[in-house]
Design an enzyme around this catalytic site. Structure first.
Site, short mmCIF file in Angstrom:
data_model
loop_
_atom_site.label_atom_id
_atom_site.label_comp_id
_atom_site.label_asym_id
_atom_site.label_seq_id
_atom_site.Cartn_x
_atom_site.Cartn_y
_atom_site.Cartn_z
N HIS A 62 30.07 22.21 -53.01
CA HIS A 62 29.46 23.45 -52.49
C HIS A 62 30.36 24.01 -51.38
O HIS A 62 30.68 25.19 -51.40
CB HIS A 62 28.06 23.15 -51.96
N CYS A 86 20.86 29.35 -52.39
CA CYS A 86 22.25 29.14 -52.82
C CYS A 86 22.41 28.14 -53.95
O CYS A 86 23.53 27.92 -54.44
CB CYS A 86 23.10 28.74 -51.62
N HIS A 108 31.27 32.92 -50.61
CA HIS A 108 29.98 32.33 -50.95
C HIS A 108 29.13 33.41 -51.62
O HIS A 108 28.65 34.34 -50.97
CB HIS A 108 29.29 31.80 -49.71
#
Lengths: 239, 412
Positions: free
Chosen positions: B307, B151, B341
């Site tokens: 994030h 990620c 995401h």
């Protein structure tokens, strides 16, 4: 100019160490990909020269195949949403890099690089960039290619790119920009343009001669790795 | 570090271009819905890109289709054509998780049983390795690296690109991230138990997980003086890139002997070190490195695009670290309640969103945040907030303690 501090390699043609023992003894719950990497880097770790400030790069074309295929098996063989979570999380390329950094106690930057052309050499270039930016003083570069379903069928599925058997193995190279750390010679990158196919380049980018030079290791030597920037591609209609 | 951003492209559920993303940024956001692209019985809402084909017969599949859309938008915005590319040392660095692995399950199902297969899915996987695919097709002659750092991949790609520019490795860099939504991440994240049953609520006391998304973002990076010579005015620059791992975060392995650990002070470099046993030490090191490279103090940062996935533990860690670095005046949000995401694309998309906020001077609110948790020191923004600052920071975290921070400066 980068300098080689230490180099170690394992290769299925010359016989691999007992990976099962590595998986059981050193890396609890590790997959074959990680065991290959640890086996290659073990001799460097045993020198006692790794610092927790060092960075780490793994480079691989196909990545952790055993685990990746197991995840696909889970999807195909089990009801949706019932796959094993650990299988999934370990199947991404970066999982191995992250876990290996922990094994070797490195908390510098960690990268997983993939590619089918000159990935090893591009990763070398990234290592130089990381050190020049002072993100870390040294980089442990781990090239790993694990045998699996895809590598076994690669030549029949794509003979233009995979002309020869893909060799299972791993290589570990500890790099530094500090000349005082030079033990096995300079590491240079030769960036050029050449019309070649990917098959000629495969084996995580390391050719036999480079391995021989790095293994022989002499501070006055320089090993140059080429980057082939233009792989022949007849399919130009999609971009 | 100083890499001018001369072009941007972006596609996500929040907008299919930079223009559309900019227009939607302060409006009511798209809400996630049940997956439509492929058949699934998993009742978890996701953010899908509108009007995206279910499959692609091009190398790299839908992931590279998304990437190409962002790439061409960025090249066009930067005024870069084939002639410009042919005259410069051009590097390409792309972050991705999906494109870095073989995910074609129908092909795999036949192959594992020894049945005859059509080779095209395998060839598309090999040819679609993102950075090599772009280098080959645009006939570039610089480095090409695909980063698969889970990620943080997209943010890492931009950081690497900025280092190439700063160090003179390249004259121009194409950097970005891309990931499609398919059955692998949907199954995988569901199995991990982190998919929210409703729109995600990053940093909220009652957060219950993430919404997956998909997309791509691409930026064109150049040395500022070259951009000026080309007659391009860069509005933003990447001025800092920090990257550090957390150590001691898992107990999967018995440690092996790793030899001496030199005193960080003796290392004598700009490398940041923090107490290894403090929560989020890697993230803190990454942020402080990015700020130092940018020569910016925490107080000079207008906002942090965090994030913030909406998962319980990660949000807590990140909020604690952000408060530790930036103090009580911290201003931050997660934009994942607008995009989902997007995994390997997330860091690149959030970089573009951060630039758009720097452009407008207004930091967007953290959507769906309602209740401040007791253990989070500073709450995220609950309303769109004007700021007077040149700098922003975008943070990315990934599996296994991978931490990335990008410092961005508004130039105009």
């Amino acid at each position: 100019m980068m300098y080689g501090v230490a180099f170690s390699e394992i290769d299925s043609r010359r016989g691999l160490p007992d990976l099962a023992a590595v998986r059981q003894g050193v890396l609890v719950g590790a997959d074959r990909f990680m065991a290959l990497a640890v086996s290659a880097a073990g001799p460097i770790a045993e020198l006692g020269i790794l610092s927790h400030l060092d960075g780490l790069i793994t480079v691989s074309a196909f990545g952790p195949q055993e685990t990746a295929c197991a995840t696909l098996d889970e999807i195909l063989d089990h009801p949706e949403g019932k796959i094993k979570p650990d299988e999934f999380s370990q199947s991404v390329h970066h999982a191995a890099a992250s876990h290996l950094s922990e094994v070797f106690g490195l908390k510098g930057p960690v990268f997983a690089v993939t590619g089918f052309e000159s990935a090893w050499t591009e990763a070398l270039s990234l290592a130089e960039t990381m050190m020049a930016a002072e993100l870390c003083p040294r980089v442990l570069l781990l090239g790993v290619e694990e045998s699996g379903l895809l590598t076994r069928h690669a030549a029949e599925l794509y003979p233009e790119r995979f002309r020869w058997e893909i060799v299972e193995g791993a290589a570990a190279l500890l790099l530094s920009l500090d000349r005082a750390e030079n033990r096995i010679g300079g590491i240079a990158i030769g960036r050029g343009v050449s019309e070649v196919t990917g098959g000629e380049l495969f084996r995580f980018g390391l050719d036999e001669e480079s391995v021989r030079q790095l293994t022989a290791g002499h501070p006055n030597a320089t090993v140059t790795f080429p980057v082939w920037s233009k792989v022949r591609d007849n399919r130009t209609d999609y971009l | 570090m100083n890499a001018a951003v001369t072009g941007m492209g972006c596609v996500s559920a929040a907008g299919e271009s930079v223009r559309r993303t900019r227009a939607a940024l302060y409006e009511d956001a798209v809400t996630p819905a049940r997956c439509r692209r492929f058949r699934t019985n998993l009742e978890v809402p996701v953010f899908e890109v509108a009007n995206l084909a279910a499959e692609s017969d091009q190398p790299g599949g839908v992931t590279m289709q998304l990437m190409r859309q962002a790439l061409f938008e960025a090249l066009d915005a930067a005024g870069v054509d084939g002639i410009v590319l042919s005259r410069l040392r051009v590097g390409v660095v792309i972050g991705s998780t999906v494109a870095s692995r073989f995910v074609h399950t129908p092909f795999y199902a036949k192959l594992r049983k020894g049945r005859e297969v059509m080779p095209q899915p395998f060839r598309d996987y090999v040819d679609g390795s993102p950075a090599e695919c772009i280098r080959r097709q645009l006939e570039l002659n610089g480095p090409a690296i695909t980063v698969s750092n889970a990620c943080t991949s997209g943010a890492d790609a931009i950081g690497i690109g900025a280092m190439w520019i700063t160090q003179g490795v390249c004259d121009l860099v194409i950097a970005g991230g891309c990931d499609e939504l398919n059955e692998l991440p949907l199954n995988g994240f569901h199995a991990l138990g982190v998919c929210a049953p409703a729109p995600c609520r990053p940093f909220d006391a009652h957060r219950y997980g993430l919404n997956l998304g998909e997309g791509a973002a691409c930026v064109i990076l150049e040395p500022p003086e070259q951009a000026r010579r080309r007659g391009r005015s860069a509005a933003f620059a990447v001025t800092g890139y920090g990257k550090a791992a957390d150590v001691g975060r898992r107990d999967y392995y018995e440690p092996v002997s790793v030899g001496s650990h030199p005193d960080p002070e003796e290392a004598g470099s700009q490398i940041n070190t923090v107490e290894a046993d403090s929560i989020g030490s890697g993230l803190e090191a990454a942020i402080r490195t990015a700020l130092r490279q940018a020569a910016a103090e925490p107080g000079e940062v207008g906002f942090v695009n965090a994030h913030g996935t909406g998962t319980v533990d990660d949000d807590l860690t990140e909020a604690v670290v952000l408060a530790r670095v930036f103090g009580e005046k911290l201003s931050y949000m997660s934009t994942k309640s607008r995009t989902g995401h997007t995994l390997g694309a997330a860091g690149a998309i959030e970089f573009v969103l951060s630039c758009l906020m720097l452009e407008s001077g207004i930091a967007v609110r953290n959507l769906n945040f309602e209740t401040a948790p007791e253990d989070i020191p500073v709450a995220p923004l609950v309303r769109d907030t004007a700021f007077d600052a040149e700098y922003a920071v975008s943070t990315s975290l990934a599996f296994g303690g991978s931490n990335t921070a990008l410092a961005i400066r508004r130039l105009i």
